[in-house]
Every structure is written in C-alpha cells, then in structure tokens.
Motif scaffolding. Structure first.
Motif, PDB file in Angstrom:
ATOM      1  N   ASP B  22      -0.931  -4.436   8.054  1.00  0.00           N
ATOM      2  CA  ASP B  22       0.519  -4.269   8.052  1.00  0.00           C
ATOM      3  C   ASP B  22       1.131  -4.282   6.647  1.00  0.00           C
ATOM      4  O   ASP B  22       2.348  -4.116   6.506  1.00  0.00           O
ATOM      5  N   ALA B  23       0.323  -4.494   5.624  1.00  0.00           N
ATOM      6  CA  ALA B  23       0.862  -4.555   4.258  1.00  0.00           C
ATOM      7  C   ALA B  23       1.429  -3.203   3.842  1.00  0.00           C
ATOM      8  O   ALA B  23       0.956  -2.146   4.275  1.00  0.00           O
ATOM      9  N   LYS B  24       2.416  -3.252   2.984  1.00  0.00           N
ATOM     10  CA  LYS B  24       3.013  -2.006   2.499  1.00  0.00           C
ATOM     11  C   LYS B  24       2.000  -1.173   1.711  1.00  0.00           C
ATOM     12  O   LYS B  24       1.956   0.050   1.829  1.00  0.00           O
ATOM     13  N   GLY B  25       1.167  -1.852   0.918  1.00  0.00           N
ATOM     14  CA  GLY B  25       0.247  -1.152   0.014  1.00  0.00           C
ATOM     15  C   GLY B  25      -0.674  -0.175   0.714  1.00  0.00           C
ATOM     16  O   GLY B  25      -0.861   0.959   0.265  1.00  0.00           O
ATOM     17  N   ILE B  26      -1.272  -0.581   1.824  1.00  0.00           N
ATOM     18  CA  ILE B  26      -2.226   0.321   2.501  1.00  0.00           C
ATOM     19  C   ILE B  26      -1.477   1.472   3.168  1.00  0.00           C
ATOM     20  O   ILE B  26      -1.964   2.603   3.197  1.00  0.00           O
ATOM     21  N   ASN B  27      -0.291   1.203   3.637  1.00  0.00           N
ATOM     22  CA  ASN B  27       0.460   2.268   4.299  1.00  0.00           C
ATOM     23  C   ASN B  27       0.994   3.292   3.300  1.00  0.00           C
ATOM     24  O   ASN B  27       1.019   4.498   3.578  1.00  0.00           O
ATOM     25  N   GLU B  28       1.344   2.818   2.102  1.00  0.00           N
ATOM     26  CA  GLU B  28       1.715   3.757   1.030  1.00  0.00           C
ATOM     27  C   GLU B  28       0.505   4.575   0.599  1.00  0.00           C
ATOM     28  O   GLU B  28       0.603   5.785   0.352  1.00  0.00           O
ATOM     29  N   LEU B  29      -0.642   3.919   0.507  1.00  0.00           N
ATOM     30  CA  LEU B  29      -1.885   4.606   0.123  1.00  0.00           C
ATOM     31  C   LEU B  29      -2.193   5.749   1.090  1.00  0.00           C
ATOM     32  O   LEU B  29      -2.533   6.864   0.670  1.00  0.00           O
ATOM     33  N   GLY B 103      -7.142  -0.668  -0.786  1.00  0.00           N
ATOM     34  CA  GLY B 103      -5.868  -1.049  -1.403  1.00  0.00           C
ATOM     35  C   GLY B 103      -4.702  -0.438  -0.648  1.00  0.00           C
ATOM     36  O   GLY B 103      -4.822  -0.170   0.526  1.00  0.00           O
ATOM     37  N   ILE B 104      -3.636  -0.149  -1.319  1.00  0.00           N
ATOM     38  CA  ILE B 104      -3.354  -0.570  -2.692  1.00  0.00           C
ATOM     39  C   ILE B 104      -3.034  -2.053  -2.652  1.00  0.00           C
ATOM     40  O   ILE B 104      -2.136  -2.471  -1.905  1.00  0.00           O
ATOM     41  N   ASN B 105      -3.767  -2.828  -3.457  1.00  0.00           N
ATOM     42  CA  ASN B 105      -3.565  -4.274  -3.445  1.00  0.00           C
ATOM     43  C   ASN B 105      -2.205  -4.655  -4.029  1.00  0.00           C
ATOM     44  O   ASN B 105      -1.753  -4.038  -4.996  1.00  0.00           O
ATOM     45  N   HIS B 106      -1.621  -5.688  -3.438  1.00  0.00           N
ATOM     46  CA  HIS B 106      -0.400  -6.279  -4.004  1.00  0.00           C
ATOM     47  C   HIS B 106      -0.823  -7.321  -5.035  1.00  0.00           C
ATOM     48  O   HIS B 106      -1.057  -8.481  -4.698  1.00  0.00           O
ATOM     49  N   GLY B 107      -0.963  -6.939  -6.292  1.00  0.00           N
ATOM     50  CA  GLY B 107      -1.384  -7.862  -7.346  1.00  0.00           C
ATOM     51  C   GLY B 107      -2.600  -7.335  -8.084  1.00  0.00           C
ATOM     52  O   GLY B 107      -3.439  -6.626  -7.513  1.00  0.00           O
ATOM     53  N   SER B 108      -2.719  -7.704  -9.362  1.00  0.00           N
ATOM     54  CA  SER B 108      -3.809  -7.226 -10.220  1.00  0.00           C
ATOM     55  C   SER B 108      -5.178  -7.710  -9.764  1.00  0.00           C
ATOM     56  O   SER B 108      -5.332  -8.836  -9.290  1.00  0.00           O
ATOM     57  N   ASN B 109      -6.178  -6.850  -9.910  1.00  0.00           N
ATOM     58  CA  ASN B 109      -7.567  -7.261  -9.771  1.00  0.00           C
ATOM     59  C   ASN B 109      -8.352  -6.977 -11.043  1.00  0.00           C
ATOM     60  O   ASN B 109      -9.549  -6.690 -11.009  1.00  0.00           O
ATOM     61  N   ALA B 110      -7.666  -7.072 -12.171  1.00  0.00           N
ATOM     62  CA  ALA B 110      -8.322  -6.847 -13.460  1.00  0.00           C
ATOM     63  C   ALA B 110      -9.011  -8.125 -13.923  1.00  0.00           C
ATOM     64  O   ALA B 110      -8.851  -9.192 -13.333  1.00  0.00           O
ATOM     65  N   GLY B 111      -9.787  -7.996 -15.012  1.00  0.00           N
ATOM     66  CA  GLY B 111     -10.482  -9.158 -15.574  1.00  0.00           C
ATOM     67  C   GLY B 111     -11.401  -9.780 -14.552  1.00  0.00           C
ATOM     68  O   GLY B 111     -11.988  -9.083 -13.702  1.00  0.00           O
ATOM     69  N   VAL B 112     -11.510 -11.106 -14.586  1.00  0.00           N
ATOM     70  CA  VAL B 112     -12.434 -11.810 -13.701  1.00  0.00           C
ATOM     71  C   VAL B 112     -11.957 -11.796 -12.248  1.00  0.00           C
ATOM     72  O   VAL B 112     -12.722 -12.132 -11.328  1.00  0.00           O
ATOM     73  N   SER B 113     -10.739 -11.370 -11.999  1.00  0.00           N
ATOM     74  CA  SER B 113     -10.244 -11.307 -10.619  1.00  0.00           C
ATOM     75  C   SER B 113     -11.083 -10.379  -9.748  1.00  0.00           C
ATOM     76  O   SER B 113     -11.108 -10.521  -8.525  1.00  0.00           O
ATOM     77  N   VAL B 114     -11.783  -9.434 -10.379  1.00  0.00           N
ATOM     78  CA  VAL B 114     -12.653  -8.548  -9.602  1.00  0.00           C
ATOM     79  C   VAL B 114     -13.688  -9.349  -8.811  1.00  0.00           C
ATOM     80  O   VAL B 114     -14.096  -8.950  -7.714  1.00  0.00           O
ATOM     81  N   VAL B 115     -14.104 -10.490  -9.347  1.00  0.00           N
ATOM     82  CA  VAL B 115     -15.118 -11.315  -8.683  1.00  0.00           C
ATOM     83  C   VAL B 115     -14.603 -11.861  -7.347  1.00  0.00           C
ATOM     84  O   VAL B 115     -15.355 -11.964  -6.375  1.00  0.00           O
ATOM     85  N   TYR B 116     -13.320 -12.202  -7.291  1.00  0.00           N
ATOM     86  CA  TYR B 116     -12.752 -12.841  -6.098  1.00  0.00           C
ATOM     87  C   TYR B 116     -12.102 -11.836  -5.133  1.00  0.00           C
ATOM     88  O   TYR B 116     -11.772 -12.191  -3.995  1.00  0.00           O
ATOM     89  N   SER B 117     -11.908 -10.624  -5.595  1.00  0.00           N
ATOM     90  CA  SER B 117     -11.068  -9.666  -4.881  1.00  0.00           C
ATOM     91  C   SER B 117     -11.720  -9.113  -3.617  1.00  0.00           C
ATOM     92  O   SER B 117     -12.818  -8.545  -3.660  1.00  0.00           O
TER      93      SER B 117
END
Lengths: 261, 261
Positions: B22-29, B103-117
């Motif tokens: 239901d997130a906006k990001g996936i529906n926009e994608l 996605g589109i994810n709400h929030g950055s997945n750059a840097g080390v965040s890729v590990v948790y994403s």
C-alpha cells in the motif's frame, strides 16, 4: 544497565547466534571459549534462522537477563541477531568488545547461504563497527549435533583474532564439516550458486494454500577448489573472509557504460 | 496458480518493495514502468523495512491476490521482500522475468544501509537467480513524498536493463535525492560508515525498559567523490553495482597467513 562485569584484565567477548539462546550450538561455543576472556551473551529468545542482517523497527525491543549457573553474563532479546549486537553495544558493554563470535550454527552457511544467514548477519555487524568477528557453523541441522569437531578451530580462531585482529570491513565465515575425519582448514571464497525447489505447498483445512520454505542448494561450480563448498565436500573446514562492502567494483565501468549512453 | 497473464510479446517485469503493497512508492513505480512490459507485483502485506535478505522458515507463507483496477497482476504476502521474490518465481511466473524492480523505497539505501535494506534484499535475490535487477530509493521518509524526481531514472534504467541486462552476480542500488535540482547520475561505490546512537530507550507503565531502533549514519569518508553518499550530498543520483558475493578476495592472503601459523 551496564551489566558486563568489569574485569579489564580479560578481553571482552560478545557472543550471539541465530538459533536462539537455548540452542545447543551457542552453549557448546561458550564452553569452548570461556577461558579466553570475559563472556557476554546476547542472543535471540527463540530461533531466528534466515534473518540475514535484518533489524527491527516495527516494534520495540526488550533485553531480558537470563539466569545461568555459569560465570558469565547472559541476556535474551525479542530481536534479530543484528538487534542483539546493536543492543549489546549500546546498553550492555562497559567497554568495546575485543571479539565477536556468532554461532555455532546448526547447519551450513557456506555458498550463497551467507546472504540469508542470521549467524553471519551478526558477524557482519561486528565488521561494520570494527570488531574482529567470526561466525561458526556446523554442517548438521541436528538439534543435538555433536560439536566436538568444532572445538579446535573455534579456540584457534578466537585466540588468533584476539591477538591479531582482522582488516577493517572483514569478518570470517567458518563452516565445519559434520565429520570426525577433518582434513584441515582451507581459506577460500564463497561458491556461486542458488537455492531451488524452494517451497512445500500445502492446503489448510479451509481449502487455502500455504507454503513452507524448503529447497536445495545448486552449486554452480562444484569442482572449483577455490570455493567453500568444495572445501566442505572434501572434509575441510572452510574459512571465507567476508565483507559488508557489496560494491561490485569490477563492474563499475560496465555500469558507467550503461548510464553514459 | 500461475496467474501472470500470458503475453509473450511483452517483457515480464516483477515488482516488489519493503514498505508494503500500500506504500506510495511502489504504486508510483508501477505507473512509471507500466508501459514497458507486463507487470507482476508481489509485495509484503505491511511494512518490512530493514528486513535485509531475511527469509521466513518459522511460519508458513500466504499469497493473497489483490484486486486492483489497473491492468496488472498483484499479490500480497505475509513474508519478507525476498520471500515475495521466491514465491513469485516458484508459483506465479509463467516464464522467467526479464526484469526485477524493487521500491521505490521511502528513504535512502546508500552507504551501509544496503546491508539492512529489504528493498535491496529483493534486488540481490534477483541477482542470485540471474535476473537483471534494480532497487530504487528516494531520500525521503515522507509517506506522501513527491516521487517525480525518480521518473526519468526509473524508466531509463528499466529500458536499459531490458535491452542489455547486467553481468551475472550484479544488481543496481539506485538512490535519488529528494530534490528538484538533480545534477545528473553518478556510478559509484558504497560509502564506508556505520550507524550510531541507535536506540530510543523508554520505560513501560510497569517499569520495564524497551528500545526503539533509531540513530544516525556516520559517514567515514564524506569527501570521497567515488562514494554514493558523496553523490547524494551533491544532488546526484547514485548508482552502485551491488553483488551478493561477499567474499573479501583482497584479504584471502591475509586470512591464509592467520591460519597458517
């Protein structure tokens, strides 16, 4: 809530797993390394296999002290293995841990399984914050497995990491054959492969389908002596230096070409 | 239960996310790529942020068809993003997907965040099974964020991946500044860093502590122009080729030395 006993003459060793605090593997592990330092255990309150580097943001976490007869400090959490490490570092350690050890997992985490492994998620978390870290796995899913084949490599590795540390960004993924005829130790790389036939499909009493995760690993390079799967298939302990840096550096130029047109 | 509409003249595009169906990001994608192929959506039934490459083995999974007005097939699951991909490939795809988009994810997945994403967990799963895959993230946690800055890069990337594919073992981690003045696209590597001050500690009405995950990213190389965090800080879209192979090849010899003594 800093409950780690202050004993600065001993190294501090942080221990977790993904099979839960009552699993045989973590309790065998503690016995193997108890003499090497002060042990702080923070582990999930129930099995968290396959939790990878998952972190919990949708619900609050709890830290519950565990009463044990042995002379070490132990907590359980309602979180993932990575949550355990983060909570320990934030609230339980009176100093920086000298070593992080995760396991001993019941079942292999070689090949692509490292991606899904909660055991290795915890070790990778250690690498992210610069603590020498290793995940250990025995290639047996038996809840009552015999862990004696792990003892030498566990104590050797922990001593070495306490003495020499590891390069920044690296931890160790160590898998041990469930065998009493181990041929030695091989330092290697992660085998390429994937999982297939991944679900057991069933129908509930109301006629609706549900799906249990299962499947088998397809090794794309079974004859490659550089890989962890080859080492394990030939009764060697596999040691893979493992990083949280997932950048595919050798494909930077290929990717630039894709976006330059 | 093969419900993907057979339309072999069009490429099959598998879509998921970690913020939930239901997130906006996936529906926009979906709106951005609907014209590029036949769309199959399989997404979590609720938010699964921070789920990394977690898979669910402790409980059975469900696949629930979602009624939508638009002309595409959509399912929700009670599993993680990786579970969504595995279920889709096992039960819903009548042919191999030509593209996987997360996605589109709400929030950055750059840097080390890729590990948790979880967004990137799904894209990495695509790479494991050899499907050209990309995760997209907008650097805004606003549930009602404006995704218009993503449109050009999403359609450009999807067209390119459908035409040219990606090398085996690689997917793309694409982060988009929440800005209307984007300077361009930079292909880069994951910035080194870690998260700190990670919990908001509270006390419940019964006097017991609980902990909410929070914190901030510490960038260890803020001035390094090779990194995704630098690109985003300077209003560039960052593209990082990302691999599931976590072997630290350059430390194989260091590790051998550790175990040879």
């Amino acid at each position: 809530m800093t409950t780690s006993k202050s004993n600065f003459s001993k190294p501090l060793i942080l221990v977790t797993n993904d099979d839960g605090i009552d699993a045989k593997g973590i309790n065998e592990l503690i016995k193997m390394i108890d003499s090497l330092g002060e042990i702080l255990v923070v582990a999930p309150d129930s099995p968290r296999s396959g939790q990878s580097s998952a972190i919990s943001s949708g619900y609050p976490l709890r830290l519950i002290p565990v009463e044990k007869k042995e002379d070490f400090t132990s907590f359980k959490t309602n979180g993932t293995p990575v949550d355990c490490i983060k909570l320990a570092l934030n609230f339980l350690c009176d100093r920086r841990p000298d070593l992080l050890v995760s396991g001993i997992n019941h079942g292999s985490n070689a090949g692509v399984s490292v991606v899904y492994s909660g055991t290795m998620g915890a070790a990778i978390e250690g690498a992210i914050v610069g603590i020498p870290s290793a995940g250990f796995s025995l290639c047996s899913h038996n809840p009552d497995a015999n862990f004696s084949a792990c003892s030498d490599i566990v104590t050797f590795t922990c001593r070495k990491l306490l003495e020499q540390g590891l390069p920044q960004s690296v931890c160790l993924n160590i898998n041990i054959p469930a065998s009493d005829k181990i041929n030695g130790v091989k330092v290697c790389r992660q085998a390429h492969g994937y999982w297939t036939e991944e679900y057991d499909r069933r129908t509930d009493p109301y006629g609706k389908d549900y799906f249990w995760l299962t499947g088998q690993f397809i090794n794309l390079e079974p004859d490659n002596e550089e890989t962890d799967e080859w080492a394990l298939a030939h009764n060697y302990i596999s040691v893979v230096p493992t990083t949280y840096d997932q950048s595919a550096i050798k494909y930077i130029d290929t990717t630039r070409n894709l976006f330059s047109e």
